[in-house]
Design a protein around this motif. Structure first.
Motif, mmCIF file in Angstrom:
data_model
loop_
_atom_site.group_PDB
_atom_site.id
_atom_site.type_symbol
_atom_site.label_atom_id
_atom_site.label_comp_id
_atom_site.label_asym_id
_atom_site.label_seq_id
_atom_site.Cartn_x
_atom_site.Cartn_y
_atom_site.Cartn_z
ATOM 1 N N THR A 1 -0.046 -7.843 7.476
ATOM 2 C CA THR A 1 0.700 -8.200 8.340
ATOM 3 C C THR A 1 -0.487 -9.404 8.316
ATOM 4 O O THR A 1 -0.509 -9.920 9.233
ATOM 5 C CB THR A 1 -0.312 -6.961 9.151
ATOM 6 O OG1 THR A 1 0.433 -6.138 9.296
ATOM 7 C CG2 THR A 1 -0.263 -7.504 11.134
ATOM 8 N N ASN A 2 -1.859 -8.943 7.837
ATOM 9 C CA ASN A 2 -2.713 -10.149 7.593
ATOM 10 C C ASN A 2 -2.053 -11.811 7.019
ATOM 11 O O ASN A 2 -1.962 -12.604 7.098
ATOM 12 C CB ASN A 2 -4.178 -9.867 6.895
ATOM 13 C CG ASN A 2 -4.535 -8.767 7.138
ATOM 14 O OD1 ASN A 2 -4.293 -8.470 8.370
ATOM 15 N ND2 ASN A 2 -5.764 -8.521 6.172
ATOM 16 N N ARG B 1 -2.881 -3.358 6.355
ATOM 17 C CA ARG B 1 -2.858 -4.630 7.239
ATOM 18 C C ARG B 1 -2.802 -6.024 5.773
ATOM 19 O O ARG B 1 -2.696 -6.767 6.316
ATOM 20 C CB ARG B 1 -4.677 -4.515 7.697
ATOM 21 C CG ARG B 1 -4.893 -3.379 8.454
ATOM 22 C CD ARG B 1 -4.132 -4.626 10.041
ATOM 23 N NE ARG B 1 -4.834 -5.589 10.586
ATOM 24 C CZ ARG B 1 -6.136 -6.423 10.868
ATOM 25 N NH1 ARG B 1 -6.308 -4.820 11.753
ATOM 26 N NH2 ARG B 1 -5.647 -7.411 11.265
ATOM 27 N N PHE C 1 -4.333 -9.142 16.627
ATOM 28 C CA PHE C 1 -3.565 -9.943 15.558
ATOM 29 C C PHE C 1 -3.268 -11.226 15.742
ATOM 30 O O PHE C 1 -2.555 -12.166 15.394
ATOM 31 C CB PHE C 1 -2.304 -9.238 15.293
ATOM 32 C CG PHE C 1 -2.055 -7.608 14.815
ATOM 33 C CD1 PHE C 1 -2.656 -7.090 13.756
ATOM 34 C CD2 PHE C 1 -2.145 -6.535 15.679
ATOM 35 C CE1 PHE C 1 -2.303 -5.765 13.123
ATOM 36 C CE2 PHE C 1 -2.051 -4.889 15.160
ATOM 37 C CZ PHE C 1 -2.496 -4.948 14.097
ATOM 38 N N VAL D 1 -8.413 -12.705 10.908
ATOM 39 C CA VAL D 1 -7.462 -11.774 11.842
ATOM 40 C C VAL D 1 -8.123 -10.967 12.396
ATOM 41 O O VAL D 1 -8.779 -9.874 12.257
ATOM 42 C CB VAL D 1 -6.525 -11.046 11.163
ATOM 43 C CG1 VAL D 1 -5.207 -10.288 11.597
ATOM 44 C CG2 VAL D 1 -5.719 -12.245 9.894
ATOM 45 N N VAL E 1 1.205 -12.485 10.321
ATOM 46 C CA VAL E 1 0.704 -13.233 10.993
ATOM 47 C C VAL E 1 -0.265 -14.809 11.012
ATOM 48 O O VAL E 1 0.089 -15.459 11.404
ATOM 49 C CB VAL E 1 -0.475 -12.651 11.844
ATOM 50 C CG1 VAL E 1 0.893 -11.223 12.288
ATOM 51 C CG2 VAL E 1 -1.953 -12.004 11.199
#
Length: 207
Positions: free
Chosen positions: A172-173, A169, A127, A123, A176
């Motif tokens: 988010t990792n 993160r 992003f 990532v 996405v």
């Protein structure tokens, strides 16, 4: 200690052919990649779906669920329960202690044969997500795996994402990467009711 955010699904039977083709054609960098084959030995701990203990390749691994993060959905076909896990790995320099032979005669330990394909993703700071050959030296990433499991003559398969990196993160990792890979997914629905980690799966198998 390694901390990860994870999504995982389990289904009985062999990996459906259309899902295997999707994984090989749309996820793997190397479509000719050979799967990893190994035997893991799990300690069955009744009513403890927050704790996983196993012997793997000469190591003792302990995983502890630190948080349940709710259901995540990706399009109309995918919904799963996200969880945060912490993992500790203990090795024995003598190679004598953490061996399956030391516990195979104990009914509380269950041998599981695995055939696994794995694709790591990086990532990037913006992003965006890109597949990589290895997840070594990656600050933020997420791996996608599809695994066929044989346990006491019963065959199952599992699809999973495991996000690693900086703690703030992790979600988010995971998100996405899932959003990226599932844009091409056209297989059967992956349902939240079938989404859980190995400890819960072992408990519903009633060992």
């Amino acid at each position: 200690m390694l901390t990860s955010n994870e999504l995982r699904w389990f289904y009985p039977g062999r990996i459906p052919e259309d899902i295997k083709v999707w994984f090989q054609q749309h996820c793997l960098i190397n479509q000719e990649q050979s799967p990893e084959k190994r035997d893991d030995v799990y300690l069955y701990v009744p009513e403890s779906d927050f704790l996983g203990i196993k012997l793997r390749q000469g190591n003792l691994e302990v995983k502890w669920r630190t948080a349940e993060l709710g259901v995540l959905s990706f399009g109309e076909l995918v919904a799963g329960k996200a969880e945060k896990w912490a993992k500790w790995t203990c090795s024995d320099s003598t190679g004598e202690i953490f061996q399956p032979a030391t516990v195979l005669d104990k009914s509380s330990w269950v041998t599981m044969q695995k055939v696994r394909y794995l694709q790591p993703y990086q990532v990037l700071p913006d992003f965006s997500v890109q597949p990589v050959v290895s997840d070594e030296n990656i600050d933020n990433g997420c791996s996608l795996e599809i695994t066929e499991l044989l346990i006491q003559n019963n065959t199952w398969w599992s699809l999973a994402l495991e996000a690693n990196g900086e703690d703030f993160r992790l979600m988010t990792n995971l998100q996405v990467t899932a959003e990226s890979i599932f844009t091409t997914y056209r297989g059967a629905k992956l349902l939240a009711i079938n989404s859980y980690a190995y400890p819960h799966w072992l408990s519903i198998l009633d060992y």
